[in-house]
Motif scaffolding. Structure first.
Motif, PDB file in Angstrom:
ATOM      1  N   UNK A   1       0.815  -1.217   0.000  1.00  9.54           N
ATOM      2  CA  UNK A   1       0.000   0.000   0.000  1.00  9.54           C
ATOM      3  C   UNK A   1       0.844   1.260   0.000  1.00  9.54           C
ATOM      4  N   UNK A   2       2.051   1.139  -0.505  1.00  9.97           N
ATOM      5  CA  UNK A   2       2.961   2.279  -0.485  1.00  9.97           C
ATOM      6  C   UNK A   2       2.389   3.477  -1.245  1.00  9.97           C
ATOM      7  N   UNK A   3       1.643   3.212  -2.319  1.00 12.94           N
ATOM      8  CA  UNK A   3       1.054   4.300  -3.079  1.00 12.94           C
ATOM      9  C   UNK A   3       0.049   5.096  -2.279  1.00 12.94           C
ATOM     10  N   UNK A   4      -0.614   4.437  -1.325  1.00 14.24           N
ATOM     11  CA  UNK A   4      -1.595   5.117  -0.477  1.00 14.24           C
ATOM     12  C   UNK A   4      -0.938   5.765   0.728  1.00 14.24           C
ATOM     13  N   UNK A   5       0.015   5.066   1.327  1.00 15.26           N
ATOM     14  CA  UNK A   5       0.629   5.534   2.570  1.00 15.26           C
ATOM     15  C   UNK A   5       1.660   6.622   2.319  1.00 15.26           C
ATOM     16  N   UNK A   6       2.464   6.472   1.256  1.00 14.53           N
ATOM     17  CA  UNK A   6       3.540   7.422   1.006  1.00 14.53           C
ATOM     18  C   UNK A   6       4.855   6.899   1.547  1.00 14.53           C
ATOM     19  N   UNK A   7       5.792   7.804   1.765  1.00 12.32           N
ATOM     20  CA  UNK A   7       7.147   7.402   2.134  1.00 12.32           C
ATOM     21  C   UNK A   7       7.319   7.107   3.615  1.00 12.32           C
ATOM     22  N   UNK A   8       6.351   7.500   4.444  1.00 12.46           N
ATOM     23  CA  UNK A   8       6.481   7.305   5.897  1.00 12.46           C
ATOM     24  C   UNK A   8       5.446   6.300   6.375  1.00 12.46           C
ATOM     25  N   UNK A   9       5.861   5.073   6.720  1.00 13.00           N
ATOM     26  CA  UNK A   9       4.891   4.050   7.149  1.00 13.00           C
ATOM     27  C   UNK A   9       4.233   4.360   8.480  1.00 13.00           C
ATOM     28  N   UNK A  10       4.761   5.348   9.213  1.00 12.80           N
ATOM     29  CA  UNK A  10       4.171   5.690  10.504  1.00 12.80           C
ATOM     30  C   UNK A  10       2.977   6.631  10.363  1.00 12.80           C
ATOM     31  N   UNK A  11       2.775   7.200   9.160  1.00  9.15           N
ATOM     32  CA  UNK A  11       1.698   8.168   8.967  1.00  9.15           C
ATOM     33  C   UNK A  11       0.553   7.515   8.196  1.00  9.15           C
ATOM     34  N   UNK A  12      -0.414   6.990   8.941  1.00 11.29           N
ATOM     35  CA  UNK A  12      -1.635   6.458   8.340  1.00 11.29           C
ATOM     36  C   UNK A  12      -2.814   7.142   9.025  1.00 11.29           C
ATOM     37  N   UNK A  13      -3.962   7.160   8.327  1.00  8.69           N
ATOM     38  CA  UNK A  13      -5.078   7.959   8.807  1.00  8.69           C
ATOM     39  C   UNK A  13      -6.375   7.155   8.770  1.00  8.69           C
ATOM     40  N   UNK A  14      -7.293   7.417   9.720  1.00  9.18           N
ATOM     41  CA  UNK A  14      -8.594   6.734   9.722  1.00  9.18           C
ATOM     42  C   UNK A  14      -9.316   6.941   8.394  1.00  9.18           C
ATOM     43  N   UNK A  15      -9.930   5.867   7.912  1.00 13.79           N
ATOM     44  CA  UNK A  15     -10.653   5.921   6.664  1.00 13.79           C
ATOM     45  C   UNK A  15      -9.877   5.389   5.475  1.00 13.79           C
ATOM     46  N   UNK A  16      -8.557   5.321   5.576  1.00 14.45           N
ATOM     47  CA  UNK A  16      -7.779   4.752   4.479  1.00 14.45           C
ATOM     48  C   UNK A  16      -8.088   3.255   4.362  1.00 14.45           C
ATOM     49  N   UNK A  17      -8.154   2.774   3.134  1.00 14.42           N
ATOM     50  CA  UNK A  17      -8.433   1.347   2.887  1.00 14.42           C
ATOM     51  C   UNK A  17      -7.170   0.693   2.369  1.00 14.42           C
ATOM     52  N   UNK A  18      -6.679  -0.308   3.091  1.00 13.91           N
ATOM     53  CA  UNK A  18      -5.441  -0.995   2.728  1.00 13.91           C
ATOM     54  C   UNK A  18      -5.738  -2.386   2.201  1.00 13.91           C
ATOM     55  N   UNK A  19      -4.948  -2.792   1.213  1.00 14.91           N
ATOM     56  CA  UNK A  19      -4.958  -4.180   0.763  1.00 14.91           C
ATOM     57  C   UNK A  19      -4.089  -5.005   1.715  1.00 14.91           C
ATOM     58  N   UNK A  20      -4.603  -6.141   2.165  1.00 23.45           N
ATOM     59  CA  UNK A  20      -3.844  -7.025   3.056  1.00 23.45           C
ATOM     60  C   UNK A  20      -3.376  -8.217   2.256  1.00 23.45           C
ATOM     61  N   UNK A  21      -2.068  -8.274   1.904  1.00 22.69           N
ATOM     62  CA  UNK A  21      -1.559  -9.377   1.070  1.00 22.69           C
ATOM     63  C   UNK A  21      -1.546 -10.695   1.827  1.00 22.69           C
TER      64      UNK A  21
END
Length: 217
Positions: free
Chosen positions: A197-217
């Motif tokens: 989900x790097x395209x959604x999260x960006x370069x910092x894995x510590x910055x995620x936000x409520x409402x984001x939808x992640x694919x779980x491999x």
């Protein structure tokens, strides 16, 4: 009671005739660290690395008061150790007569030796051994009357099923570590989710936000 050291290599039993003044045993850890949102740096416990044993000594050609082990031809001992190393076979290392008895199979990491002037026949050496574990494949033979066991996996008809892709919607207070713990049982696997989900999260894995939808491999 004096302790003894023995190597069993290439079918030969080599008694260490002169006990070394120092025996260095190393058992390093393989723990890792990771940075987790809110917690900061955390320690991930892992199983230890292979144990190593190293010492310097010499094989005397003649008996002397400092000889405590069984005397053998120095060249025979050298050749047996070399044979174990060159044929890629483990040797057995034993220490008996102490509170730290050792009986383990090991591989020869380093083995250097020399003959010094004025001491004909004596061979001085340095050796380092690493713990060896048998990881070769094993064949399992099943008895005919064991109806529960199967020697082979049953054949599957048709095409294999494609696993359904999982998704997860980020909740307040979530971090990748906690999400990985929820799905994989191991927070340290958070990098799998990040890479997917790097395209959604960006370069910092510590910055995620409520409402984001992640694919779980």
């Amino acid at each position: 009671m004096a302790y003894t050291m023995t190597l069993i290599a290439s079918g030969a039993e080599i008694s260490i005739p002169v006990l070394p003044s120092k025996l260095k045993v190393t058992s390093s850890g393989a723990n890792e660290t990771a940075t987790v949102l809110e917690l900061g740096e955390v320690l991930l416990l892992r199983k230890k690395k292979l144990r190593t044993v190293a010492w310097d000594g010499f094989f005397p050609a003649h008996d002397a008061p400092y000889v405590t082990g069984r005397l053998a031809a120095p060249l025979d001992a050298v050749q047996a150790i070399q044979a174990a190393r060159d044929t890629l076979k483990p040797l057995r290392f034993l220490i008996t007569g102490t509170d730290l008895d050792i009986n383990v199979q090991m591989g020869v990491e380093d083995f250097d030796y020399e003959e010094r002037g004025g001491e004909p026949g004596d061979i001085y050496y340095s050796i380092k051994l690493s713990e060896w574990k048998d990881c070769s494949p094993r064949r399992i033979v099943l008895s005919e009357d064991n109806s529960q066991a199967q020697a082979q996996e049953p054949e599957r008809a048709g095409e294999p099923e494609i696993a359904e892709e999982k998704t997860y919607t980020v909740q307040a207070g979530d971090c990748l570590w906690r999400i990985a713990q929820k799905f994989y049982g191991k927070g340290g696997d958070y990098t799998k989710i990040y890479e997917a989900n790097k395209g959604t999260i960006g370069s910092n894995p510590n910055l995620i936000y409520p409402g984001q939808v992640f694919t779980i491999p």
